[in-house]
Motif scaffolding. Sequence first.
Motif, PDB file in Angstrom:
ATOM      1  N   ARG A  78     110.614  31.747   6.990  1.00 16.46           N
ATOM      2  CA  ARG A  78     109.171  31.527   7.123  1.00 16.46           C
ATOM      3  C   ARG A  78     108.514  32.565   8.029  1.00 16.46           C
ATOM      4  O   ARG A  78     107.460  33.085   7.683  1.00 16.46           O
ATOM      5  CB  ARG A  78     108.899  30.098   7.607  1.00 16.46           C
ATOM      6  N   PRO A  79     109.097  32.939   9.189  1.00 16.43           N
ATOM      7  CA  PRO A  79     108.434  33.966  10.019  1.00 16.43           C
ATOM      8  C   PRO A  79     108.261  35.304   9.292  1.00 16.43           C
ATOM      9  O   PRO A  79     107.236  35.970   9.448  1.00 16.43           O
ATOM     10  CB  PRO A  79     109.368  34.112  11.230  1.00 16.43           C
ATOM     11  N   VAL A  80     109.226  35.656   8.475  1.00 18.94           N
ATOM     12  CA  VAL A  80     109.119  36.904   7.707  1.00 18.94           C
ATOM     13  C   VAL A  80     108.001  36.775   6.677  1.00 18.94           C
ATOM     14  O   VAL A  80     107.171  37.669   6.518  1.00 18.94           O
ATOM     15  CB  VAL A  80     110.454  37.249   7.017  1.00 18.94           C
ATOM     16  N   ILE A  81     107.984  35.662   5.977  1.00 23.27           N
ATOM     17  CA  ILE A  81     106.967  35.434   4.956  1.00 23.27           C
ATOM     18  C   ILE A  81     105.575  35.430   5.585  1.00 23.27           C
ATOM     19  O   ILE A  81     104.647  36.055   5.069  1.00 23.27           O
ATOM     20  CB  ILE A  81     107.249  34.119   4.192  1.00 23.27           C
ATOM     21  N   ASP A  82     105.431  34.756   6.702  1.00 19.07           N
ATOM     22  CA  ASP A  82     104.140  34.707   7.389  1.00 19.07           C
ATOM     23  C   ASP A  82     103.699  36.097   7.859  1.00 19.07           C
ATOM     24  O   ASP A  82     102.518  36.431   7.805  1.00 19.07           O
ATOM     25  CB  ASP A  82     104.178  33.750   8.577  1.00 19.07           C
ATOM     26  N   ALA A  83     104.667  36.912   8.294  1.00 16.10           N
ATOM     27  CA  ALA A  83     104.336  38.245   8.804  1.00 16.10           C
ATOM     28  C   ALA A  83     103.825  39.176   7.718  1.00 16.10           C
ATOM     29  O   ALA A  83     103.005  40.055   7.991  1.00 16.10           O
ATOM     30  CB  ALA A  83     105.553  38.856   9.496  1.00 16.10           C
TER      31      ALA A  83
END
Length: 110
Positions: free
Chosen positions: A100-105
């Motif tokens: 999720r952090p990668v996707i959000d970034a």
Amino acid sequence: MDKKSALDALAALGQETRLDVFRLLVSAGAGGVPAGEVAARLGAVQNTVSAHLKVLAQAGLVRPERDGRVVRYAADMTGFRDLLSYLIEDCCDGAPELCRPVIDAVTCQC
């Protein structure tokens, strides 16, 4: 996106000038940049930049649009999103929330 398409996109981005061109077009947004202006901004020869733009277009990462006598190029955010999705599709051994952090970034309102 299939494996061959992902390899084509990664190979296109694996060259320094093409990566610079792609990043410039991403930052320019949906309006894109005329091919000649891309070359000028990068301090590169226009014919060379045109060849790099062609490789990026064939890889599905940029799209040309004719505007009279000028061809404007813009990053193809759908192609870029498809590449990112392919790279993380089997993320984290069945725990996609870890990605999720990668996707959000990388999510933008493009």
